[in-house]
Write a protein that holds these residues in place. Structure first.
Motif, mmCIF file in Angstrom:
data_model
loop_
_atom_site.group_PDB
_atom_site.id
_atom_site.type_symbol
_atom_site.label_atom_id
_atom_site.label_comp_id
_atom_site.label_asym_id
_atom_site.label_seq_id
_atom_site.Cartn_x
_atom_site.Cartn_y
_atom_site.Cartn_z
ATOM 1 N N HIS A 84 60.898 19.279 50.673
ATOM 2 C CA HIS A 84 60.813 19.430 49.212
ATOM 3 C C HIS A 84 59.937 20.635 48.915
ATOM 4 N N ASP A 102 69.637 22.332 47.928
ATOM 5 C CA ASP A 102 70.078 21.658 46.706
ATOM 6 C C ASP A 102 68.996 21.794 45.636
ATOM 7 N N PRO A 103 69.214 22.463 44.521
ATOM 8 C CA PRO A 103 70.420 23.231 44.200
ATOM 9 C C PRO A 103 70.434 24.585 44.902
ATOM 10 N N THR A 113 62.218 23.053 41.366
ATOM 11 C CA THR A 113 62.122 22.429 42.687
ATOM 12 C C THR A 113 63.480 22.463 43.379
ATOM 13 N N PHE A 114 63.450 22.413 44.667
ATOM 14 C CA PHE A 114 64.687 22.307 45.426
ATOM 15 C C PHE A 114 64.428 21.510 46.699
ATOM 16 N N ASN A 115 65.500 20.998 47.288
ATOM 17 C CA ASN A 115 65.414 20.296 48.568
ATOM 18 C C ASN A 115 66.227 21.063 49.602
HETATM 19 C C1 LIG Z 1 64.995 16.158 46.123
HETATM 20 O O1 LIG Z 1 64.787 14.931 46.798
HETATM 21 C C2 LIG Z 1 63.994 14.022 46.056
HETATM 22 C C3 LIG Z 1 63.679 12.841 46.936
HETATM 23 O O2 LIG Z 1 64.711 12.569 47.825
HETATM 24 C C4 LIG Z 1 64.748 13.633 44.794
HETATM 25 O O3 LIG Z 1 63.982 12.736 44.047
HETATM 26 C C5 LIG Z 1 64.992 14.887 43.983
HETATM 27 O O4 LIG Z 1 65.777 14.589 42.861
HETATM 28 C C6 LIG Z 1 65.689 15.945 44.798
HETATM 29 N N1 LIG Z 1 65.670 17.174 44.047
HETATM 30 C C7 LIG Z 1 66.730 17.934 43.884
HETATM 31 C C8 LIG Z 1 66.530 19.191 43.094
HETATM 32 O O5 LIG Z 1 67.798 17.637 44.367
#
Ligand SMILES: *[C@@H]1O[C@H](CO)[C@@H](O)[C@H](O)[C@H]1NC(C)=O
Ligand SMILES: *[C@@H]1O[C@H](CO)[C@@H](O)[C@H](O)[C@H]1NC(C)=O
Ligand SMILES: *[C@@H]1O[C@H](CO)[C@@H](O)[C@H](O)[C@H]1NC(C)=O
Ligand SMILES: *[C@@H]1O[C@H](CO)[C@@H](O)[C@H](O)[C@H]1NC(C)=O
Ligand SMILES: *[C@@H]1O[C@H](CO)[C@@H](O)[C@H](O)[C@H]1NC(C)=O
Ligand SMILES: *[C@@H]1O[C@H](CO)[C@@H](O)[C@H](O)[C@H]1NC(C)=O
Ligand SMILES: *[C@@H]1O[C@H](CO)[C@@H](O)[C@H](O)[C@H]1NC(C)=O
Ligand SMILES: *[C@@H]1O[C@H](CO)[C@@H](O)[C@H](O)[C@H]1NC(C)=O
Ligand SMILES: *[C@@H]1O[C@H](CO)[C@@H](O)[C@H](O)[C@H]1NC(C)=O
Length: 731
Positions: free
Chosen positions: A649, A677-678, A691-693
């Motif tokens: 994250h 993502d995104p 934020t992104f994952n």
């Molecule tokens: C990233 O992961 C977290 C926890 O899994 C989630 O709550 C969050 O919505 C995700 N953020 C995005 C931008 O996808």
């Protein structure tokens, strides 16, 4: 040990002192050692008196010595703690007290130019604002400086910035000026902050020395010596002597530098291996500096190329590896049969074109066993056997004994042929292959001879390459924080020196120099501090993490070695000062973010003392993982040969253009699948955060192996690059 070059004599002296203290112990001195008692933040209580509180704690544990006798010094300007001479029992009692974060021995730490700035694309004509630059103060924690050096003259400087709260307490015959605005010393035996070792003058001038024209090492690498921010001010905190640098003095320097109002701290000092964060004085000092918006630049260490040797591991520190620049200093040797070999040394002497007889160390000693004579150990060579000859030694350090015994020259086996050290006589260090050529030549003829030429500078198109001595990752304390963070020039650097400091470790070398050539992560660290200060002149309000992030995400990719991932050598890559002032996006982190990270490795009571507030640590699954700390590089450990999914994250802040859209680009690795993502981040305002994952899926790979990839956020102008490293680590 030869790889420490000019710092070698530090070690030799240290061993002497160590054996002296062992001797004292043997004749029955009380077994008390200096310890540091760290208490975290200062209470926000005006009635609190740190000194009497510290003495009170000491009284509660003291056995057979008064508290006042045991006490060494208190830390009470920027954080809370004290140093005291304690027995093991007393130290354990203190460590068990609720109000104490940690108790640890005050260990002895080791100290670990000119073209280097141009090499980074940071020419003399670069855009600068001398006005804002002169408001920046760099705190240099080192061996002091030579205040009369041209690098620290104050011509053209106005009065010190109004925020400066420090003092010139440099001691006997030490005068500050409008460039060198502050000095303090925390060494017990010495009378002033004057540099008698050369190391501190070198690092201070590299970070912020004036531009001084026509400087060279006996004609080698001529040019203008200058620091990264020549208009900035310097405050020096002398903590090291020939014996090394003590932990308790390191903390005293941080305690004062933070309160004095410096903007950036550079500390080219480190232990031989990493320590946990709560017993590492540099990590503790730098944490409280970070709280006040001060970034600390620290050398990675000189214990490479072994994996895991990096000693600077705290995430709030900028950890700097050392790499080569586009010039190399070489020294040729011409053998009697006509072959020329290219060695590494900084040799200002000439044999005037004549060939002289060669003799191996083992044939030049009547006093030592052969294995010691091979390497020309101190005291082994016979003066009459080496007179008028060139001595061949199986260790680079043999040059000192060759000089002492009165040899004309020396040919040495170098374990670090990528670095050139200053030698006290015509001498050159050869790689293993070239050294063997000399040895077989010695065998092949009855009257072997050679000529050693004066050193010359050559262009090196392969630069930058991580120096062999530069300490490597992985981070042994927080494996999911990649260390070192970046690399900067640290090989064959010319900068200011102390005219009373020895030029080499040979006591017979009486030369005195105002500028000298040194190598080490000690030299790369102030380069990075200078660039951090340069960023600060453009972005005075940026946090230490934002400055760090911009240095990391704009760093140039470097080539790794084949054996271990390049990230372990140079982190995010080679520092790029001009790009670093405009990174586009930053991975920022606040004190709270670091506290959350500390909650993962320390218990809550300790974290509370360190933070100085009532912050509570998240529990259970809320606790999180260090890999999710908002770092500008990404690392995770996975179980060997097991399929895995790892998610990071991250939050990025827009510091580029108001309206901007960034697209995620992955430099893939066939062994893993990476998804962001995104994939697109759109910003409407400055300082907006998104934020992104990033998720990595893999099938598993063998124990001890690593997979690298890269994430780049690209808006058409800015490339915000982060290395990704997945390591397979079994238990
Ligand atoms: C990233 O992961 C977290 C926890 O899994 C989630 O709550 C969050 O919505 C995700 N953020 C995005 C931008 O996808
Ligand atoms: C330098 O910065 C100051 C303060 O931000 C500003 O007033 C001045 O115009 C700048 N000078 C130049 C030459 O950009
Ligand atoms: C102060 O130190 C400088 C440099 O070593 C020396 O030249 C000078 O004589 C000293 N002055 C005094 C008063 O000791
Ligand atoms: C080489 O010449 C220099 C300058 O004349 C002299 O100082 C030096 O001793 C000579 N070296 C040798 C080995 O003859
Ligand atoms: C040199 O000769 C000695 C004795 O004959 C031998 O042991 C050694 O291996 C030779 N060294 C090289 C480098 O050829
Ligand atoms: C000089 O001797 C070395 C070692 O025996 C050898 O490798 C080299 O080829 C020789 N050079 C010439 C020009 O004969
Ligand atoms: C890495 O090395 C290769 C081959 O030597 C070279 O072509 C490439 O330019 C190097 N890359 C960098 C970033 O230095
Ligand atoms: C911590 O909490 C206690 C009790 O609620 C309070 O008295 C104290 O002022 C708080 N300290 C800080 C630094 O907020
Ligand atoms: C940002 O882009 C939007 C849509 O293209 C436009 O309406 C807006 O005026 C732009 N804002 C700025 C400050 O340029």
């Amino acid at each position: 040990m030869a790889k420490h070059g000019a710092l070698l004599f530090t070690h030799a002296f240290f061993i002497l002192i160590l054996s002296m203290s062992l001797f004292c112990k043997a004749i029955g001195h009380e077994d008390r050692k200096p310890y540091i008692v760290y208490l975290g933040s200062l209470p926000h209580d005006e009635l609190y008196s740190p000194l009497s509180y510290h003495l009170g704690l000491l009284e509660r544990v003291a056995e057979g010595s008064s508290a006042a006798n045991a006490w060494i010094r208190s830390y009470r300007r920027s954080f809370n703690g004290f140093a005291a001479k304690l027995t093991d029992r007393e130290s354990r009692k203190l460590a068990n007290m609720e109000e104490v974060v940690s108790v640890f021995p005050s260990r002895t730490y080791q100290l670990q130019t000119t073209r280097s700035w141009d090499f980074m694309g940071f020419g003399e004509t670069i855009t600068r604002n001398a006005t804002t630059e002169s408001d920046v103060i760099i705190g240099v924690i080192d061996t002091g400086v030579w205040p009369e050096s041209d690098s620290f003259k104050d011509e053209g400087f106005g009065p010190a910035p109004t925020k400066w709260k420090g003092a010139c307490n440099g001691g006997k015959n030490f005068t500050c000026n409008k460039k060198l605005i502050g000095a303090r010393f925390f060494t017990s035996e010495e009378e002033s902050a004057r540099d008698e070792i050369g190391h501190g003058s070198h690092t201070a001038s590299t970070a912020a020395g004036n531009a001084v024209k026509d400087v060279s090492f006996y004609g080698l690498v001529p040019g203008t010596a200058r620091g990264g921010v020549p208009s900035a001010r310097i405050a020096v905190y002398k903590i090291c002597t020939l014996e090394g640098c003590t932990g308790e003095a390191i903390l005293a320097a941080f305690d004062h530098a933070i309160a004095d109002g410096v903007d950036i701290i550079t500390i080219s000092i480190g232990p031989n291996h990493a320590f946990p964060l709560d017993v590492d004085p540099i990590a503790i000092g730098a944490f409280h500096a970070m709280e006040k918006g001060i970034l600390t630049s620290n050398s990675a260490g000189n214990n490479g190329p072994e994996e895991g040797s990096v000693s600077s591991v705290a995430p709030w520190i900028l950890t700097v590896a050392a790499s080569s620049t586009d010039h190399r200093i070489i020294d040729k040797v011409v053998l009697g049969n006509g072959s020329t070999l290219v060695g590494s040394s900084v040799n200002s002497f000439s044999l005037n074109g004549t060939s002289f007889p060669l003799i191996h160390g083992k044939d030049a000693s009547s006093k030592c066993p052969e294995i010691y004579a091979w390497i020309c150990l101190p005291g082994c060579l016979d003066r009459d056997l080496v007179k008028g000859k060139i001595v061949v030694c199986d260790k680079f350090g043999g040059n000192v004994e060759a000089h002492k015994a009165g040899a004309l020259g020396s040919i040495l086996l170098s374990s670090t042929p990528d670095v050139s050290f200053v030698v006290p006589l015509p001498a050159t260090g050869l790689s293993y292959q070239d050294y063997n050529v000399v040895k077989s030549y010695l065998n092949s003829t009855k009257e072997p001879g050679a000529n050693i030429l004066k050193s010359e500078a050559i262009k090196d198109d392969d630069a930058p390459i991580a120096a062999s001595f530069s300490s490597r990752g992985p981070n042994q304390i927080l494996p999911e924080i990649i260390k070192p963070d970046i690399s900067a020039p640290g090989v064959d650097i010319l900068a200011a020196y102390s005219p009373v400091a020895p030029v080499t470790s040979s006591p017979e070398d009486k030369r005195s120099l105002k500028y000298s050539i040194l190598s080490g992560t000690s030299m790369s660290c102030p380069h990075a501090a200078g660039v951090a200060a340069y960023i600060k002149t453009f972005h005075p309000d940026w946090s230490p993490a934002a400055i760090k992030s911009s240095l990391m995400t704009t760093a140039k990719p470097m080539n790794g070695t084949s054996t271990s991932p390049g990230e372990f050598s140079y982190g995010s890559g080679h520092i790029d000062p001009v790009k670093a002032i405009d990174p586009g996006l930053v991975y920022d982190a606040s004190k709270e973010d670091y506290i959350r990270l500390l909650c993962m490795v320390l218990d809550e009571a300790k974290v509370r003392h360190i933070s100085g507030d009532n912050s509570t640590c998240p529990k259970g699954s809320e606790k999180g993982s260090p890999k999710d700390h908002n770092y500008a590089s990404l690392a995770a450990n996975v179980t060997p040969m097991k399929p895995f999914t790892v998610t990071f994250h991250r939050t990025v802040k827009n510091v580029g253009l108001t309206n901007s859209t960034y697209q995620a680009k992955i430099m893939p690795n066939p062994k893993i699948d990476i998804k962001v993502d995104p994939e697109v981040l759109s910003f409407k305002t400055l300082n907006e955060e998104k934020t992104f994952n990033l998720t990595i899926v893999g099938e598993g790979f063998p124990d001890g192996s690593h997979v690298s990839a890269e994430l780049v956020w690209y808006d058409g102008t800015h490339s915000v690059r982060s290395p990704i490293l997945v390591s397979s680590v079994g238990n």
